[in-house]
Motif scaffolding. Structure first.
Motif, short mmCIF file in Angstrom:
data_model
loop_
_atom_site.label_atom_id
_atom_site.label_comp_id
_atom_site.label_asym_id
_atom_site.label_seq_id
_atom_site.Cartn_x
_atom_site.Cartn_y
_atom_site.Cartn_z
N GLY A 1 0.80 -1.23 0.00
CA GLY A 1 0.00 0.00 0.00
C GLY A 1 0.82 1.27 0.00
O GLY A 1 0.32 2.33 0.34
N ALA A 2 2.08 1.17 -0.37
CA ALA A 2 2.92 2.38 -0.43
C ALA A 2 3.44 2.53 -1.86
O ALA A 2 3.53 1.57 -2.60
CB ALA A 2 4.09 2.27 0.54
N ASP A 3 3.78 3.76 -2.20
CA ASP A 3 4.28 4.03 -3.54
C ASP A 3 5.53 4.90 -3.44
O ASP A 3 5.50 6.09 -3.75
CB ASP A 3 3.18 4.75 -4.34
CG ASP A 3 3.56 4.93 -5.81
OD1 ASP A 3 4.59 4.38 -6.23
OD2 ASP A 3 2.83 5.66 -6.51
N ASP B 1 -1.38 -3.49 -3.58
CA ASP B 1 -1.98 -2.15 -3.61
C ASP B 1 -3.34 -2.26 -4.30
O ASP B 1 -3.70 -3.31 -4.82
CB ASP B 1 -1.07 -1.17 -4.35
CG ASP B 1 -1.21 0.24 -3.78
OD1 ASP B 1 -2.35 0.64 -3.47
OD2 ASP B 1 -0.19 0.94 -3.63
N ILE B 2 -4.06 -1.13 -4.30
CA ILE B 2 -5.38 -1.17 -4.94
C ILE B 2 -5.28 -0.82 -6.43
O ILE B 2 -6.16 -1.13 -7.20
CB ILE B 2 -6.39 -0.25 -4.22
CG1 ILE B 2 -5.97 1.22 -4.29
CG2 ILE B 2 -6.56 -0.67 -2.77
CD1 ILE B 2 -7.04 2.17 -3.80
N LYS B 3 -4.20 -0.14 -6.79
CA LYS B 3 -4.03 0.25 -8.19
C LYS B 3 -2.62 -0.12 -8.65
O LYS B 3 -1.73 -0.32 -7.81
CB LYS B 3 -4.22 1.76 -8.37
CG LYS B 3 -5.63 2.24 -8.14
CD LYS B 3 -5.73 3.72 -8.39
CE LYS B 3 -7.14 4.22 -8.13
NZ LYS B 3 -7.28 5.66 -8.30
N LEU B 4 -2.42 -0.14 -9.95
CA LEU B 4 -1.08 -0.42 -10.49
C LEU B 4 -0.28 0.88 -10.41
O LEU B 4 -0.20 1.64 -11.38
CB LEU B 4 -1.18 -0.94 -11.92
CG LEU B 4 0.10 -1.59 -12.46
CD1 LEU B 4 0.47 -2.84 -11.67
CD2 LEU B 4 -0.06 -1.95 -13.94
N THR B 5 0.30 1.13 -9.25
CA THR B 5 1.04 2.37 -9.03
C THR B 5 2.36 2.33 -9.77
O THR B 5 2.77 1.29 -10.29
CB THR B 5 1.33 2.55 -7.54
OG1 THR B 5 2.11 1.42 -7.13
CG2 THR B 5 0.07 2.60 -6.71
N ALA B 6 3.06 3.47 -9.75
CA ALA B 6 4.38 3.53 -10.39
C ALA B 6 5.31 2.49 -9.76
O ALA B 6 6.11 1.85 -10.45
CB ALA B 6 4.96 4.93 -10.22
N THR B 7 5.18 2.32 -8.45
CA THR B 7 6.02 1.31 -7.77
C THR B 7 5.61 -0.09 -8.20
O THR B 7 6.46 -0.94 -8.49
CB THR B 7 5.86 1.47 -6.24
OG1 THR B 7 6.26 2.79 -5.88
CG2 THR B 7 6.70 0.46 -5.49
N ALA B 8 4.30 -0.32 -8.27
CA ALA B 8 3.81 -1.66 -8.64
C ALA B 8 4.29 -2.06 -10.04
O ALA B 8 4.60 -3.22 -10.29
CB ALA B 8 2.29 -1.70 -8.56
N ARG B 9 4.39 -1.07 -10.91
CA ARG B 9 4.86 -1.38 -12.27
C ARG B 9 6.27 -1.95 -12.29
O ARG B 9 6.68 -2.59 -13.25
CB ARG B 9 4.86 -0.10 -13.12
CG ARG B 9 3.51 0.27 -13.63
CD ARG B 9 3.56 1.61 -14.34
NE ARG B 9 2.28 2.28 -14.19
CZ ARG B 9 1.20 1.96 -14.88
NH1 ARG B 9 1.26 1.03 -15.80
NH2 ARG B 9 0.05 2.58 -14.66
N MET B 10 7.02 -1.68 -11.24
CA MET B 10 8.42 -2.13 -11.20
C MET B 10 8.55 -3.46 -10.45
O MET B 10 9.65 -3.98 -10.28
CB MET B 10 9.30 -1.08 -10.54
CG MET B 10 9.26 0.27 -11.26
SD MET B 10 10.27 1.53 -10.46
CE MET B 10 11.90 0.97 -10.90
N ALA B 11 7.42 -4.00 -9.97
CA ALA B 11 7.48 -5.16 -9.08
C ALA B 11 7.58 -6.46 -9.87
O ALA B 11 7.37 -6.52 -11.07
CB ALA B 11 6.24 -5.19 -8.20
N ASP B 12 7.92 -7.55 -9.14
CA ASP B 12 7.93 -8.88 -9.73
C ASP B 12 6.57 -9.54 -9.57
O ASP B 12 6.12 -10.28 -10.44
CB ASP B 12 9.01 -9.72 -9.06
CG ASP B 12 10.38 -9.10 -9.24
OD1 ASP B 12 10.87 -9.10 -10.38
OD2 ASP B 12 10.93 -8.55 -8.27
N VAL B 13 5.95 -9.27 -8.43
CA VAL B 13 4.59 -9.78 -8.20
C VAL B 13 3.74 -8.62 -7.70
O VAL B 13 4.20 -7.82 -6.89
CB VAL B 13 4.58 -10.92 -7.14
CG1 VAL B 13 3.16 -11.38 -6.86
CG2 VAL B 13 5.45 -12.08 -7.59
N VAL B 14 2.52 -8.52 -8.21
CA VAL B 14 1.60 -7.49 -7.74
C VAL B 14 0.35 -8.17 -7.19
O VAL B 14 -0.23 -9.03 -7.86
CB VAL B 14 1.20 -6.52 -8.88
CG1 VAL B 14 0.25 -5.45 -8.36
CG2 VAL B 14 2.44 -5.88 -9.50
#
Ligand code: SF4
Ligand code: SF4
Ligand code: FES
Ligand code: FES
Lengths: 713, 191
Positions: free
Chosen positions: A581-583, A608-621
């Protein structure tokens, strides 16, 4: 206005004892007697009030004749119950023939210029004008002349739209901006049938609190641009909730339909927001949880993501976390519930043996925070929000209060408005010329380049000069004497006169302790608090929605802190990182550091609830739930633990973070006994002393305060 | 809100405002006279800047000052001609020829009620009772009253107003009032 003396009044034959001076409309309500009204509002002043005439009643007072006989003298004209102060022996009738006729007449006048476009009006179905007309008005109109016309939908601001034809000139909105938010942006322009509300020179209605006027407008004259024409009230379901847009934690109502929050309204909580909200919450919350949402777990597949089942996703995450063991780390966002944080903490410590978790994205170090907590007490905030009303003076440092803590600001203003408190502030010279608190502050001191510590030091030295008899150690006197004299002499002296009146309250914004000079700030604050006798009423203001909860749980008590965790991710010392839940890419104070860390990290999972900028860089969302789709508790800035309720089902297979943590714990072979959020709460209550006093009963009402730790000497 | 220092009040105007404000326990009480003063300082009307300046000088919200300025019809919130001719059309004047005076003035000035002449010299409007009914029809120009105006002498009034280039309202009016209502000028000041 009211004094504690009780007087006897009789309303519709019902004898009542009410405080002398109470407005009769309120006394009547105690007896279950409804008097219709439009302009009356218990939190707005009577100045420009009593203008709609809907609340007319007949009134008589006892009169003693020359021979000593007491007779009832009926007032020849009907009175407005919203402005009629209760007095001994007063007799009030609300349903006489004359009153029934008067109300019908008032409504007929109000409706003369009212377009009656209820079928296309947002207020239709929840409109006091509709309701009162139905109950008290005539069945049909006798008015056949032309009505007043204006172009529809005049945009007062980006949020508020005005329909001038519908306005009944009740002055609720104008009084709100004058009495409550204090920006006084709305007033009546022109006169007679041309009267309309407006801003000076048609400027945008740019108040931080403009949304409240939409809620208190008794007709559909003020509408929300976001909500306009999107729903009818009877199609909406309402759920009680807590706003997550800042740490003040306003009680709100979510009006929702088909899994979408269509609007946010304030909910009464006398301890926190009374009934108000700020625009950031009212308009920002629905926006922050609507739009493109995550509905299923995603697994990185080269440059793209592939939807996978929870089983697959959690399998990958559990394996990586297990391999990382005590090197695994967690970064949590400020909107996570207490239960999420507790479960994440359990996963780290119990499941992985790791103490690498944190929630802070700003520059404040744990050292600064812990030192402040040690000096002024960790929990809860000693004065709190409502407590400001009783504080003779309140000094704000390190915060643009109206922006960072809107509801604390409103309470401070209220306390000033009722003459109970002097507001004092110390602001940097780079702050705008008219600060929000400065508009009513007793003294607003600018600290130029001298910085906050020096400003606090000269406040101490002026205070010592003002009160020679003050008890102070020679060390403190010497310390105070070494400061450079203030540039802003008049304001500083004026502040000293307020500080010399005895103990008050100090509000310390995060800004005060986030700079490299935090030690000097703390020392100076400590001395100032000590000299004024206010050591027990220094309140630290945290910014993030649940930062106070995270702090109470000790979520960031361990090294290496957010900076260390990110550095570890970049260097390979943190082989697995869960960002919940952090970006950090947009929220960390140095985004470049966060981006570099995520680029180099070997494994990152983001929930997270949305595909944040951080989530886009993740291996698993992993898809998680917003405040509207789950139950739980949040801790606000003053340390009040408050419950929010699930309004509708989560999107797709989304899951709250505590449940994700619980499922991972199970995969790590350390199953929890949490079947619902209450189980996490129960665990938290028995294991974390600060949460020990959080009863389910209190959570159903105004919330429960964190428990202050026992001082052991 | 503009800072008072950014305003256009003259030195004399500022001194006068300070004097006015000193009569009230709270500067907020001085809104009406302050607006009168501002109207004079800003050349006969109250542009938004004038309202902002009054607000800043009295420490009141600009929305409130604008509310007051737009409530009363005698504050000009639109630019007017250099001379504002207001013809009373209330009961007495209305019965005693105010509408003929208006017709005549419209003809002479070549404008309709509510309009301003192309040279920016005159604005013509109606007024409610000017409380000088015994001299109906009454015409107000700036801060002076003219009684006994009729369709015949209206042209004379305009001619004399035109000829009064550069005169203050105080200095120009005596002759005209004499000409129209001999011996009447003494009681004819207002405001
Ligand atoms: S807009 Fe609404 S709240 Fe404001 S005066 Fe009109 S009716 Fe009252
Ligand atoms: S003050 Fe904070 S909690 Fe309250 S409505 Fe605004 S953003 Fe939400
Ligand atoms: S409610 Fe009393 S006059 Fe409006
Ligand atoms: S009617 Fe014209 S002055 Fe009174």
């Amino acid at each position: 206005m009211n004094d504690s003396k009780l007087v006897n009044v009789t309303i519709n034959g019902v004898p009542l004892q009410v405080p002398k001076g109470e407005r009769i409309i309120e006394s009547a309500r105690r007896a279950g007697i409804d008097i219709p009204y439009f302009c009356y509002h218990p939190r707005l002043s009577m100045e420009n009030g009593a203008n709609c005439r809907m609340c007319l009643v007949e009134m008589a007072m006892p009169r003693t004749g020359p021979d000593g006989t007491v007779t009832l003298a009926k007032h020849p004209k009907p009175q407005t119950a919203c402005s009629l102060p209760a007095d001994e022996g007063m007799v009030v009738e609300t349903e006489t023939e004359a009153i029934v006729k008067a109300r019908r007449g008032v409504l007929e006048f109000l409706l003369i210029n009212h377009p009656l476009d209820c079928p296309v009006c947002d207020r239709g179905g929840e409109c006091p004008l509709q309701n009162n007309t139905l109950h008290y008005g005539a069945g049909a109109s006798r008015y056949i002349e032309a009505k007043r016309h204006y172009p529809k939908a005049y945009p007062l601001s980006e949020h508020v739209v005005l329909d001038r034809e519908r306005c009944i000139q009740c002055a609720r909105c104008t009084r709100f901006t004058q009495d409550i938010s204090g920006d006084a942006q709305l007033d009546f322009l022109k006169r007679g049938a041309d009267t309309q509300i407006g801003t000076f020179n048609a400027a945008a209605f740019s108040s931080l609190f403009s949304g409240n006027t939409i809620e208190i407008c008794p007709v559909g004259a003020l509408t929300s641009r976001d909500y306009r024409f999107r729903a009818r009230p009877w199609d909406l379901a309402t759920q009680k909730s807590i706003c997550t847009e800042c740490s003040n934690g306003c009680s709100i109502k979510l009006d929702h339909r088909d899994g979408l929050v269509l609007r946010v309204n304030g909910r009464v909580n006398e301890a926190v927001n009374e009934e108000w909200t700020c625009d950031r919450g009212k308009f920002g919350l629905p926006a922050s949880i609507s739009g493109e949402r995550l509905t299923a777990p995603l697994l990185r597949d080269g440059d793209r993501f592939r939807e996978v089942t929870w089983d697959v996703a959690l399998g990958v995450v559990a394996e990586k976390l297990q391999a990382a063991g005590k090197q695994a780390a967690v970064l949590a966002g400020s909107k996570l519930a207490n239960e999420d944080l507790y479960a994440l903490q359990a996963l780290c410590r119990g499941g992985l043996g790791s103490v690498r978790y944190d929630y802070r994205m700003g520059t404040q170090s744990s050292e600064a925070r812990d030192a402040a907590a040690m000096l002024f007490g960790p929990n809860p905030a000693p004065t709190g929000i409502a407590g400001l009303e009783a504080s003779p003076w309140t000094l704000v440092v390190g915060s643009d209060l109206a922006v960072e803590h809107p509801i604390v600001f409103l309470r401070l203003r209220k306390s000033w408005r009722f003459g109970k408190s002097k507001a004092l502030e110390m602001v940097s010279s780079s702050a705008p010329a008219n600060t929000h608190v400065g508009a009513f502050a007793w003294s607003s001191v600018r600290y130029a380049d001298r910085g906050l510590p020096e400003s606090l030091r000269s406040a101490c030295s002026l205070l010592l000069a003002e009160m020679p008899g003050l008890t102070a150690t020679p060390e403190i006197r010497a310390w105070a004497a070494t400061g450079t004299p203030p540039a802003d002499d008049t304001a500083s002296r004026r502040m000293a006169t307020a500080l010399s009146t005895g103990p008050g309250t100090i509000l310390v914004g995060e800004g005060a302790l986030s700079g490299p000079d935090w030690r000097e700030v703390l020392v100076a604050l400590g001395h100032l608090a000590g000299l004024t006798g206010s050591t027990g009423s220094v309140n630290r203001l945290v910014s993030g929605c649940n930062d106070r909860g995270a702090e109470a749980l000790g979520f960031g008590d361990w090294q290496p802190g957010t900076a260390g965790i990110l550095a570890g991710a970049a260097s390979g010392a943190t082989p697995a990182l869960w960002i919940a839940g952090a970006d950090p890419v947009t929220q960390y104070h140095d985004p470049q550091v966060a981006i570099a860390a995520l680029e180099q990290a070997s494994f990152v999972v983001v929930s997270d609830i949305k595909l944040t900028a951080t989530a886009r860089m993740a291996d698993v969302v992993l898809p998680s739930c917003s405040v509207a789709e789950r139950d739980g508790t949040l801790t606000n800035v003053e340390g009040r633990v408050q419950r929010f309720w699930k309004a509708f089902e989560p999107r797709g297979s989304a899951s709250p973070d505590w449940l994700i943590a619980a499922r991972l714990l199970q995969r790590l072979g350390k199953p929890s006994v949490w079947f619902g959020w209450q189980d996490v709460l129960a665990d938290m209550r028995s294991h974390v002393a600060a949460f020990g006093g959080v009863s389910l009963d209190a959570l159903e009402k105004d919330g429960a305060m964190l428990v202050a730790p026992q001082v052991v000497d | 809100m503009v800072a008072a220092s950014a305003g256009r009040f003259s030195e004399a105007g500022q001194a006068q405002l300070a004097e006015i404000v000193s009569h009230y326990p709270d500067p907020g009480g001085a809104i009406l006279p302050a607006l009168w003063l501002a109207q004079r300082e800003y050349g006969g009307w109250l542009p938004a800047d004038a309202i902002a300046e009054v607000a800043a000088r009295l420490g009141r919200p600009a929305s409130e000052i604008q509310g007051v300025a737009t409530f009363y019809t005698m504050y000009n919130t639109q630019q007017r001609g250099r001379r504002h001719i207001e013809v009373c059309t209330c009961l007495t004047c209305g019965c005693l020829g105010a509408y003929e005076v208006i017709d005549r003035l419209e003809q002479i000035l070549g404008i309709h009620l509510g309009q301003t002449t192309a040279d920016g010299e005159f604005t013509l409007t109606e007024a409610e009772c000017l409380n000088y009914c015994e001299a109906a029809t009454v015409v107000q120009v700036g801060e002076r009253y003219f009684g006994g105006v009729n369709a015949e002498n209206a042209a004379d009034l305009v001619a004399r107003l035109r000829g009064s280039e550069g005169c203050t309202p105080e200095s120009l009016s005596n002759a005209i009032v004499e000409a129209i209502v001999p011996g009447r000028n003494a009681g004819a000041t207002h405001g």
